[in-house]
Design a protein around this motif. Structure first.
Motif, PDB file in Angstrom:
ATOM      1  N   VAL A  30       0.947  -1.168   0.198  1.00 42.33           N
ATOM      2  CA  VAL A  30       0.487  -0.420  -0.045  1.00 42.33           C
ATOM      3  C   VAL A  30       0.563   1.618  -0.508  1.00 42.33           C
ATOM      4  CG1 VAL A  30      -2.082   0.993   1.507  1.00 42.33           C
ATOM      5  CG2 VAL A  30      -1.914  -0.957   1.241  1.00 42.33           C
ATOM      6  N   LYS A  32       0.969   5.526  -0.349  1.00 40.94           N
ATOM      7  CA  LYS A  32      -0.069   7.737  -0.703  1.00 40.94           C
ATOM      8  C   LYS A  32       0.073   7.162  -1.411  1.00 40.94           C
ATOM      9  CE  LYS A  32       3.424  10.234   2.241  1.00 40.94           C
ATOM     10  NZ  LYS A  32       3.684  10.670   1.258  1.00 40.94           N
ATOM     11  N   GLN A 158      -0.762  -1.350  -4.453  1.00 37.67           N
ATOM     12  CA  GLN A 158      -1.761  -0.429  -4.679  1.00 37.67           C
ATOM     13  C   GLN A 158      -1.623   1.258  -4.111  1.00 37.67           C
ATOM     14  OE1 GLN A 158      -5.436  -3.078  -2.442  1.00 37.67           O
ATOM     15  NE2 GLN A 158      -5.741  -0.502  -2.771  1.00 37.67           N
ATOM     16  N   THR A 161      -2.624   5.304  -2.117  1.00 38.25           N
ATOM     17  CA  THR A 161      -3.168   4.431  -1.381  1.00 38.25           C
ATOM     18  C   THR A 161      -2.945   4.739  -0.004  1.00 38.25           C
ATOM     19  OG1 THR A 161      -4.555   2.492  -2.864  1.00 38.25           O
ATOM     20  CG2 THR A 161      -5.079   2.773  -0.463  1.00 38.25           C
ATOM     21  N   THR A 178      -8.313   1.726   4.574  1.00 31.05           N
ATOM     22  CA  THR A 178      -6.966   2.457   3.633  1.00 31.05           C
ATOM     23  C   THR A 178      -8.548   3.141   3.461  1.00 31.05           C
ATOM     24  OG1 THR A 178      -7.340   1.180   1.737  1.00 31.05           O
ATOM     25  CG2 THR A 178      -5.524   0.618   2.782  1.00 31.05           C
ATOM     26  N   GLN A 180      -9.418   3.245   0.561  1.00 31.91           N
ATOM     27  CA  GLN A 180      -9.350   2.779  -0.670  1.00 31.91           C
ATOM     28  C   GLN A 180     -10.469   0.737  -0.221  1.00 31.91           C
ATOM     29  OE1 GLN A 180      -9.462   3.840  -3.806  1.00 31.91           O
ATOM     30  NE2 GLN A 180      -8.428   5.441  -2.766  1.00 31.91           N
TER      31      GLN A 180
END
Lengths: 382, 517
Positions: A30, A32, A158, A161, A178, A180
């Motif tokens: 994950v 950002k 991802q 996110t 998250t 998402q």
């Protein structure tokens, strides 16, 4: 199959994802923003960290990384340290003893031998040291290589996110929340650089970190020297494979990170002082034009050493923070963190001194006491 | 209260040579008008302009595409200063109004307070000439940096003799040093029409105007509307070959210079450096600063005037609009400084035709995979679309066969800086001044998205490529020198891991002493 969720698409996180996938784990990274966007992708590219317990593994892995990842990293072996004065040279030699004690080799260079390797240096330089270890790589290209290798092995990255919290049950993290959606997990690796402290706080864990901005400059391309990893005179850096001189150093600036985002790190007048030291180091290419500067945000622990630790509570969380020295060690740190995540312990390096618990007794105002806080006209308030 | 980290920037001094109320960047019509107006309203004003630029910069097409069509006179700096002053008689008015005019000086940076920069003593403008670099403190800045050439690739555009509209205007006007005789103009819009007008005034022969779309009739000049460039002959320009889109009508036009004049784009680098908000506005020529009706930018104390705030056909044909915008910005700066000043009677352009479409049309007509887009780093269009590593690197082609900008777009919005990192397009000595707009459009077209949805690649200091020797020519403050460290100066990062860091071990700057003992 163990499901590892890695928070942070920087060097440490992506390397952890890569090694975990090779062990057969299922991996979600994950990030950002964009992979390698922060300090992991904009540093000096050095891969020479003799003081680290991961040093031997760093040295073993780097020459293999292009083949392992399948994409070029621009890794180059060896380095030259330059001493303009006898005192600078003595201090370089003092540092070299740390590697020599671990069985690595370095050769002293007189001025003539130094200039044969690095013709940009002047006749007045005291000398240098050729390291038969260490090296450097292109951070931007390496980070993309990690990311693509992760995808090639079936890992999911991802981007864009943001982690907003955690679901816990029975002393374990069972999901990462998250913006998402929720991601289920068996193990969580927290490798979010300067943001690791904020994220750990959501679990009630204190990870003492302070964030700072550091900056670099780069010149137009010059003819290639034999060992591009040549530095000294208070600046770190390298000649890139394209021929640019990319160097950094000098006063950093401690900054606030009020939320999950990272403010654009700007340059300061310090960049001119960096250029001045590159000029002193390489007077024969004084004509080379500086074409750009940039800055990045890094984090530091109170003792400046990494935190690589699988915590007891929750018992499926690994905190992985490299304290501003993450890129070069990333092949080794990722493998170590993978072992902590999948096996609970690292079998190739002693990570005992990198436990989070060493900061248990730390005062709440440690950063203020150290002066590691943003400047204000009123001064640091302890 | 305790002290700050000695190795950090906090409390460090940076020498400034004086302080001015308003600094104006750029001595074109908008900048000179702003400077004179501001001085008349009682502000202390410094007017900085980079012209005449060093011949070395002319050689690498900074700030404009000079295309190696400047004669040897540009190597005589003193003579060029005389020419610049002669070409801009209003500079004399500015001097008489008390403006501190600096010609041949580069505004290479500005450092201001922000979220990652709190420790500066105040706003600092970085200036440099051919010898040294220095700082000036300022309260307000009026940016009148103008427009630069829009680079658009076609086969052979990297040959000597291909220049831009602004490069041509400077060669003919400001520098009086154009070395060509017969030109072909690419682009029949406002920028191309202006090139034809300038050429005629200077007695230069215009043997054709080529445009991929339509074109207004220009008396006495053949206009090839609906044509594209198929090649350039010679080791430098000797002739251009053109044809219609379907290949029909192929012909050769002998010339010694090709002037790429499809459009010009606002110079927004200082706004980005200062953290002023920018937006993509096709009607104003691309990335432009967000401004109010007087030219105030999002960052207080910064104003935009003239072409750098946006270009339009109306403004390109009438310098009076730039002069009015300059005055309006100066009056706004004066009012903001608490002085009495009338309201402005002009301001930034409000936008018109969608100029972005011209770039797309041009690229669509010329965009084969082999056409060279980034000339500094030699990156052809196909390598940008294929996100290929640079050619000096060996790589596994099979691995890359499955990757291109479309696969990148599937993972998140396309970002020009990311593609730059992968391909090096825009990473060279000109820092993308010849290819930024093209790469942006190429990414947008490949990802089937609006041009403005591809974020602007950042600008960073130095805004002009400066030699190490020039940047090094300054007196560093003792606080910076004495506390210098290569990294953080934390003992644990330099102490071997098998030893506990002693409690009392303080990092010493002795680890990185300067040249002096």
């Amino acid at each position: 199959m163990t499901r590892v969720v890695v928070i942070g698409g920087g060097a440490t996180g992506l390397s952890t994802a890569f090694w975990s996938l090779r062990e057969g784990a299922e991996v979600v990274v994950v990030e950002k923003g964009i992979v390698g966007w922060e300090a992991s992708g904009r540093n000096g590219g050095g891969a020479t960290h003799a003081v680290s317990p991961l040093f031997a593994e760093e040295q073993r892995l780097w020459p293999m990384m292009d083949d392992l990842l399948g994409y070029p990293t621009e890794y180059q072996r060896q380095r030259v340290r330059i001493g303009l004065s006898r005192r600078q040279l003595d201090l370089i030699l003092e540092g070299v003893t740390i590697a020599r004690r671990q069985g690595f080799v370095a050769h002293e260079l007189d001025n003539k031998a130094l200039r044969e390797l690095v013709p940009f240096v002047s006749e007045t330089a005291a000398g240098g040291v050729l390291l038969e270890y260490g090296g450097h790589a292109n951070p931007q290209r390496t980070l993309q290589a990690y990311a693509w290798a992760v995808q090639d092995l079936g890992g999911v990255i991802q981007q864009h996110t943001t982690v907003i919290g955690f679901e816990t049950a029975g002393g374990r993290i069972c999901g990462v929340r998250t913006d998402q959606g929720l991601i289920g997990c068996d193990v969580v690796v927290l490798a979010a650089g300067p943001h690791t402290a904020q994220l750990a706080a959501k679990l009630g864990i204190r990870v003492p970190l302070a964030a700072a901005r550091a900056e670099m400059v780069v010149t137009e391309p010059l003819p290639l020297i034999r060992f591009g990893g040549a530095d000294g005179n208070g600046v770190y850096g390298r000649q890139t494979l394209r021929g640019n001189l990319a160097y950094g150093g000098g006063p950093h600036e401690w900054i606030d990170l009020p939320d999950a985002s990272t403010p654009k790190p700007v340059n300061s007048p310090v960049m001119q002082s960096v250029a001045k030291r590159v000029f002193e180091l390489f007077p024969k290419v004084a004509h080379a034009r500086v074409i750009r500067s940039w800055a990045g945000v890094v984090e530091n622990t109170p003792d400046g050493r990494p935190i690589l630790d699988r915590l007891g509570a929750p018992d499926n969380l690994v905190v992985a923070g490299m304290s501003s020295v993450g890129f070069g060690l990333s092949p080794a740190s990722g493998r170590a963190v993978m072992q902590l995540a999948l096996n609970g312990a690292c079998d190739f390096a002693d990570l005992a001194q990198l436990k989070l618990s060493r900061f248990d007794g730390l005062a709440g105002d440690w950063a203020e006491a150290a002066g590691w806080v943003p400047w204000t006209r009123e001064g640091a308030v302890a | 209260m305790v002290g700050f980290d000695a190795t950090s920037i906090a409390g460090k001094g940076f020498a400034v040579e004086g302080h001015v109320g308003v600094v104006v960047i750029g001595a074109g019509p908008a900048g000179v008008a702003a400077a004179i107006e501001a001085a008349g309203l009682g502000l202390g004003v410094m007017l900085v302009d980079e012209h005449p630029v060093a011949s070395a910069l002319i050689g690498i097409d900074v700030p404009w595409m000079f295309g190696e069509r400047m004669d040897g006179a540009v190597r005589n700096q003193a003579r060029m200063v005389e020419r610049v002053v002669a070409a801009r008689p209003e500079l004399q008015v500015a001097v008489e109004a008390g403006v501190d005019v600096r010609l041949g000086v580069y505004a290479w940076s500005a450092f201001v307070e922000g979220p990652t920069s709190r420790a500066l003593p105040g706003p600092m403008l970085g200036l440099a000439d051919e010898e040294r670099a220095w700082f000036v403190g300022f309260d307000r800045m009026i940016v009148a940096a103008g427009a630069r050439d829009l680079g658009l690739a076609f086969p052979g555009w990297d040959l000597p003799g291909v220049m831009g509209a602004r490069g041509f205007a400077a060669a003919v006007g400001l520098y009086g040093a154009f070395s060509g005789r017969r030109i072909v103009v690419l682009g029949a819009g406002a920028a191309g029409t202006e090139v034809v007008r300038l050429a005629r005034g200077a007695g230069i022969e215009v043997v054709g105007v080529v445009d991929v779309e339509g074109g207004t009739a220009l008396a006495g000049v053949p206009v090839y509307a609906g044509y594209r460039v198929t090649g350039v002959e010679g080791v430098e320009v000797e002739a251009v070959t053109i044809a219609r889109g379907d290949g029909a009508g192929a012909m050769r036009i002998a010339c010694d210079t090709i002037v790429l004049a499809v459009d010009v784009v606002p110079v927004v680098e200082m706004f980005d450096l200062l953290g002023c908000r920018t937006v993509f506005d096709g009607g104003r020529g691309g990335w432009v600063p967000v401004v109010d009706e007087d030219g105030r930018c999002s960052r207080p104390g910064v104003y935009a005037a003239g072409d750098c705030a946006g270009v339009s056909d109306a403004a390109l044909g009438d310098v009076g609009l730039a002069v009015a915008a300059g005055r309006a910005a100066a009056r706004a700066a004066a009012r903001d400084a608490g002085l009495a000043a009338p309201m402005g009677e002009g301001g930034p352009v409000v936008g018109g035709l969608d100029r972005d479409m011209w770039r797309r049309a041009w690229l669509a007509a010329h965009g084969g995979p082999e056409v060279m887009v980034c000339r500094c780093e030699e990156v052809p269009l196909g390598d940008i679309v294929g996100v290929r590593p640079p050619r000096y690197l060996a790589y596994d082609a099979a691995k890359f066969a499955a990757r291109d900008v479309r696969t990148l777009a599937a993972e998140g919005p396309l970002n020009q800086d990311q593609v730059k990192r992968l391909t090096r397009a825009g990473m060279g000595a000109c820092q993308g001044r010849r290819c930024r707009e093209q790469v942006q459009a190429i990414l947008a077209m490949s990802g089937n998205q609006a041009t403005g949805s591809v974020p602007m690649p950042s600008y960073r200091a130095p805004l002009r490529p400066l030699p190490l020797s020039v940047l090094a020519a300054f007196e560093e403050s003792p606080e910076v020198k004495e506390n210098w460290t290569a990294w953080f100066g934390i003992a644990g990062q330099w102490h071997p891991h098998w030893e506990k860091v002693p409690e009392d071990l303080k990092y010493e700057t002795r680890w990185n002493p300067g040249v002096e003992e």
